[in-house]
Motif scaffolding. Structure first.
Motif, PDB file in Angstrom:
ATOM      1  N   SER A  45       1.651  -3.240   5.941  1.00 52.50           N
ATOM      2  CA  SER A  45       2.821  -4.083   6.167  1.00 52.50           C
ATOM      3  C   SER A  45       2.366  -5.528   6.352  1.00 52.50           C
ATOM      4  CB  SER A  45       3.619  -3.615   7.384  1.00 52.50           C
ATOM      5  OG  SER A  45       2.860  -3.747   8.562  1.00 52.50           O
TER       6      SER A  45
ATOM      7  N   CYS B 269       7.332  -3.898   4.821  1.00 53.40           N
ATOM      8  CA  CYS B 269       6.441  -3.023   4.070  1.00 53.40           C
ATOM      9  C   CYS B 269       6.071  -3.688   2.753  1.00 53.40           C
ATOM     10  CB  CYS B 269       7.121  -1.678   3.793  1.00 53.40           C
ATOM     11  SG  CYS B 269       7.343  -0.630   5.249  1.00 53.40           S
TER      12      CYS B 269
ATOM     13  N   TYR C  81       5.672   1.033  -0.551  1.00 57.61           N
ATOM     14  CA  TYR C  81       5.492   1.675   0.752  1.00 57.61           C
ATOM     15  C   TYR C  81       6.810   1.659   1.515  1.00 57.61           C
ATOM     16  CZ  TYR C  81       0.437   1.332  -0.017  1.00 57.61           C
ATOM     17  OH  TYR C  81      -0.826   1.460  -0.526  1.00 57.61           O
ATOM     18  N   ARG C  82       6.970   2.603   2.426  1.00 59.10           N
ATOM     19  CA  ARG C  82       8.175   2.678   3.248  1.00 59.10           C
ATOM     20  C   ARG C  82       7.767   2.759   4.723  1.00 59.10           C
ATOM     21  NH1 ARG C  82       8.348   7.833   5.040  1.00 59.10           N
ATOM     22  NH2 ARG C  82       7.325   9.433   3.762  1.00 59.10           N
ATOM     23  N   MET C  83       8.697   2.375   5.581  1.00 55.70           N
ATOM     24  CA  MET C  83       8.439   2.363   7.020  1.00 55.70           C
ATOM     25  C   MET C  83       8.234   3.794   7.523  1.00 55.70           C
ATOM     26  SD  MET C  83      10.737   0.390   9.839  1.00 55.70           S
ATOM     27  CE  MET C  83      10.152   0.150  11.521  1.00 55.70           C
ATOM     28  N   LYS C  84       7.199   3.998   8.335  1.00 58.55           N
ATOM     29  CA  LYS C  84       6.873   5.343   8.806  1.00 58.55           C
ATOM     30  C   LYS C  84       7.762   5.791   9.951  1.00 58.55           C
ATOM     31  CE  LYS C  84       2.984   8.207  10.308  1.00 58.55           C
ATOM     32  NZ  LYS C  84       1.513   8.245  10.574  1.00 58.55           N
TER      33      LYS C  84
ATOM     34  N   TRP D  66       7.323  -0.460  14.777  1.00 55.12           N
ATOM     35  CA  TRP D  66       6.582  -1.040  13.672  1.00 55.12           C
ATOM     36  C   TRP D  66       5.084  -0.811  13.784  1.00 55.12           C
ATOM     37  CZ3 TRP D  66       7.150  -2.307   8.924  1.00 55.12           C
ATOM     38  CH2 TRP D  66       8.393  -2.718   8.442  1.00 55.12           C
TER      39      TRP D  66
ATOM     40  N   CYS E 246       3.545   1.373   7.576  1.00 52.02           N
ATOM     41  CA  CYS E 246       4.217   1.918   6.400  1.00 52.02           C
ATOM     42  C   CYS E 246       3.304   2.919   5.701  1.00 52.02           C
ATOM     43  CB  CYS E 246       4.599   0.797   5.442  1.00 52.02           C
ATOM     44  SG  CYS E 246       5.579  -0.519   6.212  1.00 52.02           S
TER      45      CYS E 246
ATOM     46  N   TYR F 214      14.813  -3.800   6.988  1.00 55.31           N
ATOM     47  CA  TYR F 214      14.338  -2.754   7.884  1.00 55.31           C
ATOM     48  C   TYR F 214      14.692  -3.162   9.306  1.00 55.31           C
ATOM     49  CZ  TYR F 214      11.473  -0.473   4.312  1.00 55.31           C
ATOM     50  OH  TYR F 214      11.031   0.191   3.209  1.00 55.31           O
TER      51      TYR F 214
END
Length: 802
Positions: free
Chosen positions: A296, A310, A314-317, A322, A326, A431
């Motif tokens: 990120s 991100c 990639y995507r936020m986990k 934060w 990601c 996000y």
């Protein structure tokens, strides 16, 4: 009349109870209870209170807080006894025992915190002072324990931050448990800020790319003390000093490491009844490591403030935090034909480069990254300040500590599948954190007492029938046996569950082998390829046809949980100059580690067989330094090698060095690392730093010393352990003394000490630097030695000049 007397007595009891609990003293045999709202200690000037502070739903921590700004629940807490183990809101107590021990119990049953003190004199007492220090005294006034010695995230005026203490941030704004950021004195005696995440750790203040003296710090201080004075000056023994913006005023102050990793000095504005920031360590918040988690980018703008995004693909986990960063939305194969690159302008991911190339074009960097599976991208930088102009290509194995600045003069190139190359990217993505406070209620429950409880009725019946007491005694013994069996079963179940969790963690990074599998792979452990203090290494062929080096540990007296936890830590290490750990085996007393097999063997073998030209030697020197710097500064802080020698530096097919047995010394007896002095010598004679023999505190500088010896062997081709024979005398001298004497004696010292097998084929500038670095590394005084990070930078600067 009787009713009035009862009411009066109750009122007097409540008044007496309130008066005693609101004092600044707690006397021996007394308690503070979570059930009583006013059960607190208050300093004599009314500045501080100590008592149970709510940290969540039915969760309390015994704390010290400021009474101003005025507060009820959201107070400014400066110390916590049990920040990571909150207690329930019923029946929990802080008790000063008759033996002088201060004990915090959850519902009167489970001890969650204690001072572990003993007063041999009567009348011990606890007092909250006007400065915010909670002190346990014996009857003579001597201090048995004080809160100032064990800070949490805050330093108060005149409270010293000492060498074995540290400030630890909160996990988040609404979570008071221990977070990921530490303010402490590192092994070089320098006050530092450390990001200590769940997977990696790294120092980010002072600036890690600068030498300590370049930022005005001194490593020549053994006291390691930092203190904030009442006027607003904060200073430490490494020559670091700052003053608050309102320096000189006698007002309430505090120095706090906040949940975002920044250290701030706060001053109380009593007129507006609020805290104001009068100094901060890091004005550029995006430069704080771990701010947005892996994969990120952190950015700042007047419109959005500090934001995390991100990177493409990639995507936020975790949408509530934060710090988890990601995760990729793709699987990237090792086939370079299927991958391409997206560039992010003016963006940096600090650290985790496993190779650096100079004077490469962007296309050359792309080809390098496509050829290597573990390359996630590369940083490309053009240095206008260097003459002639130079370009630098930093290949990245991890994408961490990312930030964007409009004027940053470098770009990052991300490796992605070609199907993802059309992705658009904006620094501020949509996000939003799910910020609702979600606190789970503690699971311990307490049952109400009931008059018709069958057990109590049975006891009441027994009290009226003494004839049954003998039967009850026998029944009590049987009950005790049943209880012990039940306790054993519960404990066994808990340990098996713990093992399962370790297996799950370990399985995510490497494999668990059975003993029979490794016995078969090594053909009954027949082909021995090496041995050391830690164990014997055998060559084996795994079921998937990979050739492995299988180490059988000699010291196998470890519990399974401890072994798996530490092997899991080592298994997460990822660096091109560290040997890869493929798996492990733990069965009964068998403890084995499965490593990749290195076909060229060890550096010791290559030096004796005279197969290394000068270019390979310099490559081995810089690669080994990078691997050690990663162990010391970029991963978990406890990992020291303790046995650096040519036998533990293995050579791959392309003569890339890999440090082996890393961390094994601590793995075999990790408990010693928690002490300033280690119980027994570690390492190999001839490569051991003086600290081992002199019983001095052990730090990462012991590895630096051993590395210096290895450098001298690389240059001279001579073994330090065997000594060097002089021309005019028959006595043997150490390699260090021989090199120093030769340098002092003649201007042609290079020709005198260089390995004769090289036949004069070497780079004099590189040799001069290597010898200079080596002699600095083998200084008797550990504080005079550089860190491994500084060694790497010195060698890289040499590469830049070439």
């Amino acid at each position: 009349m009787a009713r009035s007397i009862i009411i009066l007595l109750v009122s007097l009891i409540q008044l007496c109870s309130f008066s005693s609990s609101s004092d600044d003293h707690l006397h021996e045999g007394k308690s503070l209870s979570v059930d009583t709202k006013g059960d607190v200690l208050i300093s004599s000037d009314g500045t501080f209170s100590a008592g149970f502070h709510p940290v969540g739903q039915n969760a309390y921590s015994f704390s010290i807080w400021f009474n101003k700004p005025s507060c009820s629940h959201n107070c400014t807490v400066v110390w916590m006894a049990n920040r990571d183990y909150p207690v329930n809101g019923r029946h929990s107590k802080l008790t000063l025992t008759k033996h002088g021990n201060l004990v915090l119990t959850d519902a009167g049953r489970i001890t969650v915190w204690a001072t572990d003190t003993v007063s041999h004199l009567s009348a011990a007492h606890l007092k909250l002072y006007d400065g915010g220090n909670l002190v346990l005294h014996d009857s003579t006034g001597a201090t048995l324990w004080q809160s100032f010695d064990s800070p949490t995230d805050t330093l108060l005026p005149l409270q010293q931050l000492k060498k074995h203490a540290k400030l630890v941030s909160s996990r988040s704004r609404n979570n008071c448990s221990s977070g990921f950021f530490n303010l402490y004195f590192d092994s070089d005696n320098v006050l530092s800020l450390l990001y200590k995440g769940p997977e990696v750790s790294s120092i980010y203040w002072p600036s890690p790319w600068l030498l300590r003296w370049e930022v005005g710090r001194s490593t020549n201080n053994n006291s390691r003390i930092a203190v904030l004075d009442p006027l607003g000056k904060f200073s430490s023994t490494d020559n670091y000093t700052i003053k608050s913006a309102d320096y000189g005023k006698r007002i309430h102050r505090r120095l706090t490491i906040d949940f975002d990793g920044n250290v701030r000095l706060y001053s109380l504005n009593e007129r507006e009844d609020k805290w104001v920031v009068s100094w901060q360590a890091y004005p550029r918040l995006c430069k704080i490591h771990g701010t947005c988690g892996p994969n990120s980018v952190c950015s700042s703008s007047p419109k959005y403030g500090r934001k995390c995004s991100c990177i493409p693909g990639y995507r936020m986990k975790n949408h509530t935090d934060w710090s988890f960063g990601c995760v990729p939305e793709f699987d990237l194969s090792c086939n370079g034909v299927e991958a391409g690159f997206i560039s992010l302008r003016h963006t940096e991911f600090y650290g985790y480069e496993y190779a650096i190339y100079t004077n490469y074009t962007v296309e050359m960097c792309k080809n390098l990254c496509l050829e290597q599976c573990n390359c996630k991208g590369f940083q490309f930088r053009f240095h206008k300040s260097h003459q002639p102009y130079s370009t630098y290509c930093y290949l990245k194995s991890e994408l961490r500590n990312g930030y964007h600045e409009p004027f940053f003069d470098a770009d990052i190139y991300l490796k992605l599948p070609k199907t993802k190359l059309s992705l658009s990217y904006e620094l501020v993505q949509d996000y939003s954190l799910e910020c609702s406070v979600q606190v789970e209620q503690l699971t311990r429950t307490y049952h109400e007492s009931k008059e018709n409880d069958p057990f109590k009725l049975f006891l009441r019946f027994l009290s009226k029938n003494t004839v049954l007491w003998s039967t009850c005694a026998i029944g009590g013994i049987e009950f005790l046996i049943i209880f012990l069996v039940w306790f054993f079963l519960i404990r066994t179940w808990h340990e098996s569950d713990l093992m399962g969790s370790y297996h799950l963690i370990a399985a995510t990074g490497f494999r668990k082998f059975t003993y029979s599998e490794l016995d078969k792979a090594t053909n009954g452990f027949r082909k021995e390829i090496g041995r050391g203090a830690g164990g014997i290494v055998y060559k084996g062929k795994l079921p998937d046809d990979r050739i492995a080096a299988i180490k059988r540990l000699i010291d196998a007296n470890h519990g399974e949980a401890e072994f798996l936890a530490e092997v899991n830590t080592i298994g997460k290490l990822n660096h091109m100059n560290l040997i890869d750990l493929w798996g492990y085996c733990v069965e009964g007393k068998h403890r084995l580690l499965v490593y990749e097999y290195m076909e060229h063997g060890s550096l010791a073998e290559n030096l004796s067989s005279k197969t290394l030209d000068w270019e390979k030697r310099f490559q081995i020197a810089s690669g080994t330094a990078k691997g050690l710097a990663y162990l010391h500064e970029e991963c978990l802080e406890w990992i020291l090698h303790c046995d650096i020698k040519p036998q533990n530096i293995l050579i791959g097919s392309n003569f890339q060095p890999k440090v082996s047995d890393f961390g094994l010394s601590w793995l075999l007896n990790r408990g010693d690392v928690k002490h300033s002095k280690v119980s027994r010598l570690r390492g190999t004679r001839g490569y051991m730093a003086p600290e081992w023999v002199l019983n001095m505190p052990i730090t990462s500088k012991v590895d630096v010393y051993s590395y210096g010896i290895v450098l001298l062997e690389l240059v001279t081709g001579r073994s330090h352990s065997k000594g060097v024979e002089g021309e005019r005398e028959e006595v043997q001298r150490t390699l260090i003394k021989w090199v120093k004497d030769t340098i002092d004696a003649t201007e042609t010292w290079m020709e005198m000490i260089i390995d004769p097998t090289l036949e004069g084929q070497y780079d004099k500038t590189e040799m001069s630097i290597l010898v200079t670095v080596a002699l600095r590394c083998v200084e008797e005084d550990k504080d005079a030695r550089p860190t491994m990070g500084e060694v790497v930078r010195m060698l890289l600067q040499l590469g830049e000049k070439h």
